[in-house]
Write a protein that holds these residues in place. Sequence first.
Motif, PDB file in Angstrom:
ATOM      1  N   ARG A 178       3.472  96.557 -50.392  1.00 19.17           N
ATOM      2  CA  ARG A 178       3.037  98.193 -50.516  1.00 19.17           C
ATOM      3  C   ARG A 178       2.140  98.429 -49.270  1.00 19.17           C
ATOM      4  NH1 ARG A 178      -0.049  97.365 -54.488  1.00 19.17           N
ATOM      5  NH2 ARG A 178       1.515  97.467 -56.132  1.00 19.17           N
ATOM      6  N   GLU A 179       1.502  97.667 -48.766  1.00 17.58           N
ATOM      7  CA  GLU A 179       0.684  97.851 -47.487  1.00 17.58           C
ATOM      8  C   GLU A 179       1.709  97.929 -46.200  1.00 17.58           C
ATOM      9  OE1 GLU A 179      -3.202  95.956 -44.704  1.00 17.58           O
ATOM     10  OE2 GLU A 179      -2.415  95.007 -46.612  1.00 17.58           O
ATOM     11  N   ARG A 180       2.680  97.149 -46.260  1.00 19.48           N
ATOM     12  CA  ARG A 180       3.677  97.127 -45.119  1.00 19.48           C
ATOM     13  C   ARG A 180       4.374  98.228 -45.070  1.00 19.48           C
ATOM     14  NH1 ARG A 180       6.901  91.846 -43.451  1.00 19.48           N
ATOM     15  NH2 ARG A 180       4.996  91.227 -43.138  1.00 19.48           N
ATOM     16  N   PHE A 181       5.098  98.526 -46.237  1.00 17.28           N
ATOM     17  CA  PHE A 181       5.860  99.678 -46.416  1.00 17.28           C
ATOM     18  C   PHE A 181       5.512 101.057 -46.740  1.00 17.28           C
ATOM     19  CE2 PHE A 181       8.346  95.973 -47.577  1.00 17.28           C
ATOM     20  CZ  PHE A 181       9.301  95.932 -46.239  1.00 17.28           C
ATOM     21  N   GLY A 182       4.220 101.029 -47.481  1.00 13.35           N
ATOM     22  CA  GLY A 182       3.627 102.584 -47.642  1.00 13.35           C
ATOM     23  C   GLY A 182       3.784 102.851 -49.198  1.00 13.35           C
ATOM     24  N   TYR A 183       4.626 102.030 -50.029  1.00 16.39           N
ATOM     25  CA  TYR A 183       4.948 102.393 -51.384  1.00 16.39           C
ATOM     26  C   TYR A 183       5.455 101.122 -52.183  1.00 16.39           C
ATOM     27  CZ  TYR A 183       9.509 101.703 -49.511  1.00 16.39           C
ATOM     28  OH  TYR A 183      10.780 101.231 -48.896  1.00 16.39           O
ATOM     29  N   ALA A 184       5.230 101.155 -53.434  1.00 15.56           N
ATOM     30  CA  ALA A 184       5.586 100.109 -54.391  1.00 15.56           C
ATOM     31  C   ALA A 184       6.794  99.729 -54.281  1.00 15.56           C
ATOM     32  CB  ALA A 184       5.124 100.493 -55.722  1.00 15.56           C
ATOM     33  N   VAL A 185       7.272  98.398 -53.891  1.00 16.11           N
ATOM     34  CA  VAL A 185       8.533  97.784 -53.663  1.00 16.11           C
ATOM     35  C   VAL A 185       9.014  97.100 -54.894  1.00 16.11           C
ATOM     36  CG1 VAL A 185       9.848  96.654 -52.292  1.00 16.11           C
ATOM     37  CG2 VAL A 185       7.929  97.825 -51.450  1.00 16.11           C
ATOM     38  N   ASP A 186      10.199  97.339 -55.334  1.00 21.05           N
ATOM     39  CA  ASP A 186      10.714  96.427 -56.514  1.00 21.05           C
ATOM     40  C   ASP A 186      10.943  95.284 -55.959  1.00 21.05           C
ATOM     41  OD1 ASP A 186      11.952  95.435 -58.460  1.00 21.05           O
ATOM     42  OD2 ASP A 186      13.827  96.862 -58.575  1.00 21.05           O
ATOM     43  N   PRO A 187      10.424  94.394 -56.413  1.00 23.24           N
ATOM     44  CA  PRO A 187      10.594  92.601 -56.456  1.00 23.24           C
ATOM     45  C   PRO A 187      12.085  92.093 -56.254  1.00 23.24           C
ATOM     46  CG  PRO A 187       9.604  92.832 -58.374  1.00 23.24           C
ATOM     47  CD  PRO A 187       9.592  94.288 -57.919  1.00 23.24           C
ATOM     48  N   ARG A 188      13.033  92.966 -56.749  1.00 19.33           N
ATOM     49  CA  ARG A 188      14.444  92.567 -56.981  1.00 19.33           C
ATOM     50  C   ARG A 188      14.967  93.272 -55.373  1.00 19.33           C
ATOM     51  NH1 ARG A 188      15.498  94.173 -62.682  1.00 19.33           N
ATOM     52  NH2 ARG A 188      14.505  96.019 -61.984  1.00 19.33           N
ATOM     53  N   SER A 189      14.346  94.072 -54.910  1.00 19.72           N
ATOM     54  CA  SER A 189      14.970  94.884 -53.764  1.00 19.72           C
ATOM     55  C   SER A 189      15.418  93.975 -52.461  1.00 19.72           C
ATOM     56  CB  SER A 189      14.252  96.084 -53.248  1.00 19.72           C
ATOM     57  OG  SER A 189      12.948  95.632 -52.965  1.00 19.72           O
ATOM     58  N   PRO A 190      16.271  94.121 -51.596  1.00 21.64           N
ATOM     59  CA  PRO A 190      16.526  93.507 -50.423  1.00 21.64           C
ATOM     60  C   PRO A 190      15.285  93.408 -49.503  1.00 21.64           C
ATOM     61  CG  PRO A 190      18.478  94.749 -51.064  1.00 21.64           C
ATOM     62  CD  PRO A 190      17.448  95.144 -51.836  1.00 21.64           C
ATOM     63  N   LYS A 191      14.583  94.735 -49.463  1.00 26.11           N
ATOM     64  CA  LYS A 191      13.469  94.592 -48.589  1.00 26.11           C
ATOM     65  C   LYS A 191      12.402  93.643 -48.817  1.00 26.11           C
ATOM     66  CE  LYS A 191      13.864  99.466 -47.031  1.00 26.11           C
ATOM     67  NZ  LYS A 191      13.127 100.949 -46.927  1.00 26.11           N
ATOM     68  N   PHE A 192      12.136  93.633 -50.124  1.00 23.15           N
ATOM     69  CA  PHE A 192      11.012  92.652 -50.621  1.00 23.15           C
ATOM     70  C   PHE A 192      11.511  91.261 -50.229  1.00 23.15           C
ATOM     71  CE2 PHE A 192       9.035  90.136 -54.022  1.00 23.15           C
ATOM     72  CZ  PHE A 192       7.792  90.473 -53.735  1.00 23.15           C
ATOM     73  N   LEU A 193      12.711  90.881 -50.656  1.00 21.25           N
ATOM     74  CA  LEU A 193      13.169  89.398 -50.664  1.00 21.25           C
ATOM     75  C   LEU A 193      13.202  88.859 -49.023  1.00 21.25           C
ATOM     76  CD1 LEU A 193      16.141  89.520 -52.993  1.00 21.25           C
ATOM     77  CD2 LEU A 193      14.100  88.434 -53.202  1.00 21.25           C
TER      78      LEU A 193
END
Length: 230
Positions: A178-193
């Motif tokens: 959240r701090e890196r991308f500025g929004y809440a990220v889905d833990p299943r998304s490719p960005k989070f992985l």
Amino acid sequence: MAASMLCRRTAVLCRNLQRISSSKTVLSANSQSGFLLQTASYNPKPLKLNLREPYIPDKDSEKTPEWQKTTRYDKKLFGRYGSASGIDPASLWPSREQLDKIIEEEKQWHPTLKVMLKNIAAKEKQETEKRLAKEKLIAANMAKMPKMVADWRREKRETKQKLKEEKAQRAKLLAEARERFGYAVDPRSPKFLEMVSELEKENKKKQKLMKRRLKEEQTAAPVTPPAASS
């Protein structure tokens, strides 16, 4: 006039009915008596049984059934007619092999009292050994019970602690994403992985550097010489 005519017709009808009923009674009585007479006069023909000359089948004849050529049928004939059957009693006695088979069957199905007592003792001994082995196993398991309970509780605590750490690590990763991308990220998304994969690589590099520094410090430390004996 009409009344007298009606009375005469009624009287005639009653007489006719009485005649019919009496004729039926006579017919039934006659039929029953005839049946009884026929039954009493029945005289069946006697069966043609030859009781003086016994029936001895010809074993050489093709018309004689195979079951009448067996030793079993010979025994039946000798038991019924005796010597008149023309059968040698010695031929009906079992052979040596048959006697041995009969003796073995008697030993198996009708053992002696000594053998029966021996079998009972062996069975009781086997049951006693089986019971003692079971009691020994139960005692050994009961002795291990405190350690088994302690190990189970320790594994339960470790599993609970591991789940707690994994949950904390997951929350930390989500906060960092959240701090890196500025929004809440889905833990299943490719960005989070992808971010998790990068962090794992960085952690591995840090661990390697820490091990290398620790090894260098151990090799650079001065070795103190042993004290001289007086």
